[in-house]
Design a protein around this motif. Structure first.
Motif, PDB file in Angstrom:
ATOM      1  N   ASP A   8      44.513  42.243 -39.432  1.00 53.87           N
ATOM      2  CA  ASP A   8      46.076  41.732 -39.051  1.00 53.87           C
ATOM      3  C   ASP A   8      46.252  41.038 -37.721  1.00 53.87           C
ATOM      4  O   ASP A   8      46.687  39.806 -37.511  1.00 53.87           O
ATOM      5  N   VAL A   9      45.895  41.752 -36.826  1.00 53.34           N
ATOM      6  CA  VAL A   9      46.069  41.512 -34.639  1.00 53.34           C
ATOM      7  C   VAL A   9      45.144  42.088 -34.622  1.00 53.34           C
ATOM      8  O   VAL A   9      44.306  43.486 -34.806  1.00 53.34           O
ATOM      9  N   ARG A  56      46.149  37.203 -36.561  1.00 55.21           N
ATOM     10  CA  ARG A  56      46.803  36.925 -34.614  1.00 55.21           C
ATOM     11  C   ARG A  56      46.023  37.189 -33.816  1.00 55.21           C
ATOM     12  O   ARG A  56      45.168  38.480 -33.822  1.00 55.21           O
ATOM     13  N   VAL A  58      46.360  38.557 -29.835  1.00 58.26           N
ATOM     14  CA  VAL A  58      46.587  39.222 -28.841  1.00 58.26           C
ATOM     15  C   VAL A  58      46.578  39.206 -27.393  1.00 58.26           C
ATOM     16  O   VAL A  58      45.310  40.090 -27.749  1.00 58.26           O
ATOM     17  N   VAL A  84      46.846  25.800 -35.097  1.00 56.54           N
ATOM     18  CA  VAL A  84      46.982  27.725 -34.640  1.00 56.54           C
ATOM     19  C   VAL A  84      48.534  27.198 -33.884  1.00 56.54           C
ATOM     20  O   VAL A  84      49.059  26.251 -33.215  1.00 56.54           O
ATOM     21  N   ILE A 122      55.948  36.879 -32.116  1.00 53.18           N
ATOM     22  CA  ILE A 122      54.957  37.193 -33.181  1.00 53.18           C
ATOM     23  C   ILE A 122      56.331  37.186 -33.975  1.00 53.18           C
ATOM     24  O   ILE A 122      56.143  35.606 -35.247  1.00 53.18           O
ATOM     25  N   ASP A 127      50.493  32.608 -33.699  1.00 55.24           N
ATOM     26  CA  ASP A 127      49.093  32.793 -34.610  1.00 55.24           C
ATOM     27  C   ASP A 127      48.133  33.220 -32.526  1.00 55.24           C
ATOM     28  O   ASP A 127      47.625  33.918 -32.948  1.00 55.24           O
ATOM     29  N   ILE A 128      48.314  32.702 -32.130  1.00 59.84           N
ATOM     30  CA  ILE A 128      48.530  33.796 -30.904  1.00 59.84           C
ATOM     31  C   ILE A 128      49.099  33.604 -29.290  1.00 59.84           C
ATOM     32  O   ILE A 128      50.010  33.258 -29.294  1.00 59.84           O
ATOM     33  N   PRO A 143      52.606  43.447 -31.348  1.00 59.62           N
ATOM     34  CA  PRO A 143      53.122  43.746 -33.309  1.00 59.62           C
ATOM     35  C   PRO A 143      53.317  44.866 -34.018  1.00 59.62           C
ATOM     36  O   PRO A 143      53.366  44.542 -34.910  1.00 59.62           O
ATOM     37  N   HIS A 147      56.188  44.571 -36.495  1.00 65.47           N
ATOM     38  CA  HIS A 147      55.669  44.411 -38.100  1.00 65.47           C
ATOM     39  C   HIS A 147      56.561  44.929 -38.606  1.00 65.47           C
ATOM     40  O   HIS A 147      57.463  44.832 -40.366  1.00 65.47           O
TER      41      HIS A 147
END
Length: 534
Positions: A8-9, A56, A58, A84, A122, A127-128, A143, A147
């Motif tokens: 996911d990340v 994603r 980070v 992105v 996020i 995305d970044i 993140p 979430h």
């Protein structure tokens, strides 16, 4: 990591106290620099996979210029034809407010921000996400908070994610890298990076991709948990994480569950990393071979001091010579000399040439390990604290939109855990001499001018021995370099560990330290090599 399976990340931790100094000097040379260029080079080869797989990214690679890195990523994406969304978080750089906070003459001044700027970026669709100086664990906490839609007062969940972030932050150090019992790991040639499977309550499972080297065990995770920590209360800008509540359990091959972590409200002040240019330094190493090592060292000390003076000069004799050695190198000792001054005049060629010019007029067998060199600048690290209410994180998006993230609404005084020096008397339990490393693992590292040394036992009986035998007084006896320094001892029975904080071992930080091991990375392995009665 991207090829190994679903993510996911993906996080990237690029900053340390020393890194901030390096980036500060880079920014002086290039106003458009100040960020970790290695991240941009790595992203160029993987941005397509990031986009294709919906991962994603980070990272704190923004350093002193997160806006500059975000702009560079945007240019890279357009050149590669990849769509992105990039956002960055700012608010940590306090140089524009240096006078307000009394930070005169600093090269860098960065507050440790938390996870909520990342969380908002996020939630806003980035995305970044690029940041400057956030706490290492925030790269994971942000993140997770986005979430699971955590509130800012869900202390236990935030603390659990902080622990997972602390495990991930140094990559393969959690999968067998830099691990005391590395000989027990079958495939350490190319250890995989750790993964954290995070859950809504903040618990997690640490694992790694199938087919990668290394291992994930309770002990590899314990080793990383003991890295660069202080007392049981681990302070962060969003939550105080209680390391004395962490529970670890092996859930299968390469799967370790972290649970039970408790958290408390954060402190009212945020820590600030300050770096100043402290002056210039130079060094040389004299090789002393064979007999009369002490007399040879005394002679060259006296000769060099007469030429350059004693101010700012430190000496260290590494007595590595062996009687009757079968090689010249094994018969030699090393005499290290370091000089520091304000402007580089004494520490430059005046110093290094003075050392070399002794060659035909000093001890027999005179030689050095490197030719004369110029002085180089060094930095001085210090920590400061500012009210959290004085800081504002801002998440800024590529279209110019921004979200201001307020400071914590609730803070609280941190309960101070007093050091526990251990029992005054110790009765041997084993009745034999062993090297400490036969029974105990260790992990050590730097925290500014201080060092930490965490030691863990492999089973309950081992912890009984460790907690009673390795007192503050005994550690001082075993490691004579600690003489005169303040040492704090904190038992962590839930991890079968004892953590020591050695105040001032590294002087004014890594860049300034003249110690042989300036980051104290091998301090624990030195301790493990010592033979003791248990």
């Amino acid at each position: 990591m991207l090829e190994g399976g679903p993510l996911d990340v993906l996080t990237g931790d690029y900053l340390a106290e020393l890194t901030m100094l390096i980036l500060g000097r880079d920014l002086l040379k290039n106003p458009e620099g100040g960020y970790a260029k290695t991240f941009l080079r790595q992203l160029e080869g993987s941005l397509g996979l990031v986009a294709d797989r919906g991962v994603r990214v980070v990272t704190n690679a923004g350093g002193l210029n997160p806006a500059g890195l975000a702009e560079a990523i945007g240019k890279l994406a357009r050149r590669l034809g990849i769509d992105v969304s990039v956002a960055y978080v700012e608010g940590d750089d306090l140089r524009p407010r240096a006078e307000e906070f009394g930070f005169g003459g600093v090269l860098t001044a960065n507050a440790y921000l938390g996870a909520w700027g990342i969380c908002e970026a996020i939630k806003g669709g980035a995305d970044i996400v690029v940041t400057g100086r956030v706490t290492d664990a925030s790269l994971v906490v942000g993140p997770a908070a986005a979430h699971f839609r955590w509130g800012r007062d869900q202390w236990d969940a935030l603390a659990g994610a902080t622990v997972a972030g602390h495990v991930l932050e140094c990559g393969a150090q959690a999968t067998g890298g830099n691990y005391s019992f590395f000989t027990e790991i079958e495939d350490l040639g190319h250890p995989g990076f750790p993964l954290a499977e995070l859950h809504a309550d903040g618990s997690s499972v640490i694992t790694k991709h199938a087919g990668t080297g290394g291992a994930v065990t309770v002990e590899t995770v314990t080793a990383q948990l003991l890295y660069e920590i202080g007392g049981p209360n681990y302070l962060g800008p969003d939550v105080v994480t209680r390391f004395d509540t962490i529970q670890l359990s092996q859930q299968g091959a390469d799967r370790v569950r972290i649970s039970g972590v408790r958290g408390d409200p954060p402190p009212s002040e945020a820590k600030v990393c300050l770096n100043r240019i402290g002056g210039f330094r130079n060094a040389t190493t004299f090789v002393l071979c064979g007999l009369d090592v002490d007399a040879k060292a005394d002679l060259v000390r006296r000769q060099l001091t007469e030429r350059v003076g004693a101010e700012g000069v430190t000496w260290a004799l590494a007595r590595t010579g062996e009687p009757g050695a079968d090689t010249e190198e094994a018969a030699s000792a090393l005499l290290h000399v370091t000089i520091k001054d304000a402007d580089g005049k004494r520490s430059g060629r005046a110093f290094s040439q003075a050392a070399i010019e002794l060659a035909l007029a000093s001890y027999p067998g005179f030689h050095v390990t490197a030719p004369p060199s110029d002085a180089t600048p060094f930095g001085v690290y210090s920590a400061a604290y500012v009210p959290q209410q004085a800081l504002v994180q801002t998440a800024i998006f590529g279209n110019g939109a921004h979200i201001d993230v307020p400071s914590p609404a609730l803070t609280a005084p941190v309960a101070q855990t007093l050091p526990d020096d251990g029992p005054e008397r110790y009765e041997p339990l084993l009745g034999r001499r062993v090297r400490l490393g036969e029974l105990f693992g260790a992990r050590s590292g730097d925290k500014g001018g201080d060092a930490n040394l965490g030691v863990w036992a492999r089973d309950d009986l081992g912890y009984q021995v460790l907690s009673s035998a390795l007192t503050t007084a005994r550690l001082r006896d075993l490691l004579p370099e600690l003489a005169g320094l303040e040492v704090h001892r904190f038992p962590l029975p839930n991890l079968r560990a004892v953590n020591f904080v050695i105040k001032g071992l590294l002087g004014e930080g890594v860049s300034s330290s003249t110690r042989f091991d300036p980051q104290a990375k091998a301090l624990g392995e030195w301790l493990r090599s010592i033979e003791v009665d248990l």
